[in-house]
Design a protein around this motif. Structure first.
Motif, short mmCIF file in Angstrom:
data_model
loop_
_atom_site.label_atom_id
_atom_site.label_comp_id
_atom_site.label_asym_id
_atom_site.label_seq_id
_atom_site.Cartn_x
_atom_site.Cartn_y
_atom_site.Cartn_z
N LYS A 1 0.83 -1.21 0.00
CA LYS A 1 0.00 0.00 0.00
C LYS A 1 0.86 1.26 0.00
O LYS A 1 0.53 2.25 -0.65
N PHE A 2 1.97 1.22 0.73
CA PHE A 2 2.90 2.36 0.71
C PHE A 2 3.43 2.60 -0.68
O PHE A 2 3.47 3.73 -1.17
N ARG A 3 3.87 1.54 -1.35
CA ARG A 3 4.41 1.68 -2.70
C ARG A 3 3.35 2.25 -3.64
O ARG A 3 3.65 3.11 -4.47
N GLN A 4 2.11 1.83 -3.50
CA GLN A 4 1.03 2.34 -4.35
C GLN A 4 0.76 3.81 -4.06
O GLN A 4 0.54 4.61 -4.99
N ARG A 5 0.78 4.19 -2.78
CA ARG A 5 0.57 5.60 -2.43
C ARG A 5 1.70 6.47 -2.96
O ARG A 5 1.48 7.60 -3.44
N LEU A 6 2.92 5.96 -2.87
CA LEU A 6 4.07 6.71 -3.35
C LEU A 6 4.00 6.89 -4.86
O LEU A 6 4.29 7.99 -5.38
N GLU A 7 3.62 5.85 -5.58
CA GLU A 7 3.47 5.97 -7.03
C GLU A 7 2.37 6.96 -7.40
O GLU A 7 2.51 7.72 -8.37
N TYR A 8 1.28 6.96 -6.64
CA TYR A 8 0.20 7.92 -6.88
C TYR A 8 0.68 9.35 -6.64
O TYR A 8 0.37 10.27 -7.40
N HIS B 1 11.81 14.38 3.07
CA HIS B 1 11.75 13.32 4.09
C HIS B 1 10.40 13.30 4.81
O HIS B 1 9.83 12.22 5.06
N ALA B 2 9.87 14.47 5.11
CA ALA B 2 8.58 14.55 5.81
C ALA B 2 7.47 13.94 4.97
O ALA B 2 6.55 13.29 5.50
N ASP B 3 7.53 14.14 3.66
CA ASP B 3 6.52 13.56 2.77
C ASP B 3 6.64 12.03 2.73
O ASP B 3 5.63 11.32 2.69
N LEU B 4 7.88 11.52 2.72
CA LEU B 4 8.07 10.08 2.73
C LEU B 4 7.47 9.45 3.99
O LEU B 4 6.79 8.41 3.92
N GLU B 5 7.71 10.08 5.14
CA GLU B 5 7.16 9.55 6.38
C GLU B 5 5.64 9.64 6.40
O GLU B 5 4.97 8.74 6.91
N ARG B 6 5.11 10.71 5.82
CA ARG B 6 3.65 10.84 5.78
C ARG B 6 3.05 9.76 4.88
O ARG B 6 2.03 9.14 5.22
N ILE B 7 3.68 9.51 3.73
CA ILE B 7 3.17 8.50 2.80
C ILE B 7 3.32 7.11 3.39
O ILE B 7 2.45 6.25 3.20
N TRP B 8 4.42 6.86 4.10
CA TRP B 8 4.61 5.58 4.77
C TRP B 8 3.54 5.40 5.83
O TRP B 8 2.82 4.41 5.85
N GLY B 9 3.45 6.33 6.77
CA GLY B 9 2.34 6.39 7.70
C GLY B 9 2.36 5.39 8.84
O GLY B 9 1.40 5.33 9.62
N HIS B 10 3.44 4.62 8.98
CA HIS B 10 3.46 3.60 10.04
C HIS B 10 4.63 3.77 11.01
O HIS B 10 4.82 2.91 11.87
N GLY B 11 5.41 4.81 10.84
CA GLY B 11 6.57 4.97 11.72
C GLY B 11 7.61 5.88 11.11
O GLY B 11 7.32 7.03 10.77
N PHE B 12 8.82 5.34 10.92
CA PHE B 12 9.96 6.17 10.57
C PHE B 12 10.56 5.76 9.22
O PHE B 12 10.51 4.59 8.83
N VAL B 13 11.13 6.75 8.56
CA VAL B 13 11.84 6.52 7.30
C VAL B 13 13.26 7.07 7.47
O VAL B 13 13.43 8.25 7.77
N LYS B 14 14.24 6.20 7.30
CA LYS B 14 15.64 6.62 7.38
C LYS B 14 16.23 6.60 5.98
O LYS B 14 16.23 5.58 5.30
N VAL B 15 16.75 7.76 5.54
CA VAL B 15 17.35 7.88 4.21
C VAL B 15 18.86 7.71 4.32
O VAL B 15 19.50 8.36 5.15
N ASN B 16 19.43 6.82 3.52
CA ASN B 16 20.87 6.56 3.52
C ASN B 16 21.52 7.20 2.30
O ASN B 16 21.01 7.07 1.19
N ALA B 17 22.65 7.86 2.51
CA ALA B 17 23.41 8.42 1.40
C ALA B 17 24.28 7.33 0.79
O ALA B 17 25.09 6.71 1.48
N ILE B 18 24.12 7.07 -0.50
CA ILE B 18 24.89 6.00 -1.15
C ILE B 18 25.59 6.49 -2.42
O ILE B 18 26.01 5.69 -3.25
N ASP B 19 25.73 7.81 -2.55
CA ASP B 19 26.38 8.36 -3.75
C ASP B 19 27.81 7.86 -3.91
O ASP B 19 28.30 7.71 -5.03
#
Length: 222
Positions: A79-86, A120-138
């Motif tokens: 459901k998160f993936r579908q919301r993010l795609e939307y 980041h705030a939008d990712l956490e809102r779309i996830w909606g179940h807790g926390f989102v940690k973004v990792n730098a992998i450049d």
């Protein structure tokens, strides 16, 4: 004087020996399957790095509650993936790996190949179940190995029996064909030698002695 062991006792002992042998065989087959899954996933990820218009992004989705039911967790991830795609108005090109925390809770590591910047705030809102940690992998040379390292910890968890240990979207670029002939491999190794960034030799329980070499074709050398 010890009593002789009856036929029933012998049969039980024999069955126990067979059960232990079958158990060892099943565990080896499962370990081999996970090894193949890690290898296939690593090659799939590396085949899609830099293949799409956006920079590769990697983040972890964690449940605030101690969610341990894998079917429920997988449903919420879908459901998160579908919301993010939307939200993005596009079909994501992605790979996601399941991992279990020490407390037993489920979380997901997700790498995306065509996702534009999302606050980041939008990712956490779309996830909606807790926390989102973004990792730098450049600066990560081998993104596939970076992601699949999370598969080496708990992906033999009993909850994964009959379930997928990772998810991937449709339409990803397939990895190039593997080189098997020794003379072809030596020729390729020679051509890529200026771009080698890492080398290590180690023993594998199932494959024997492994010589691992890593190359970064993006690096430029004089």
């Amino acid at each position: 004087m010890d009593k002789p062991v009856g036929r029933k006792g012998k049969r039980k002992e024999g069955l126990e020996w067979i059960d232990e042998d079958m158990k060892a065989t099943r565990e080896k087959n499962r370990a081999d399957a996970l090894q193949r899954a890690r290898k296939n996933l690593r090659r799939l990820i590396n085949a899609n790095v830099d293949a799409w218009a956006e920079r590769v992004k990697f983040f972890t989705l964690t449940f605030k509650e101690n969610v341990q039911d894998i079917k429920m967790a997988n449903y919420e991830f879908k459901k998160f993936r579908q919301r993010l795609e939307y939200h993005l108005e596009l079909k994501l090109k992605y790979v996601a790996v399941i991992e279990f925390q020490k407390r037993g809770a489920i979380h997901y590591h997700m790498v995306t190949f065509n996702m534009p910047y999302v606050p980041h705030a939008d990712l956490e809102r779309i996830w909606g179940h807790g926390f989102v940690k973004v990792n730098a992998i450049d600066e990560v040379d081998n993104v596939g190995a970076y992601v699949t390292k999370y598969m080496t910890k708990d992906n033999d968890d009993e909850r994964l029996k009959g379930e997928k240990c990772y998810f991937s979207s449709r339409g990803l670029i397939k990895p190039a064909e593997e080189i098997i002939k020794k003379e072809d491999l030596n020729a390729l190794r020679e051509a890529l030698s200026p771009n080698k960034v890492y080398e290590n030799t180690f023993d594998s329980e199932h494959l024997g002695l492994i010589n691992y070499q890593q190359y970064n074709l993006k690096r430029k050398y004089m």
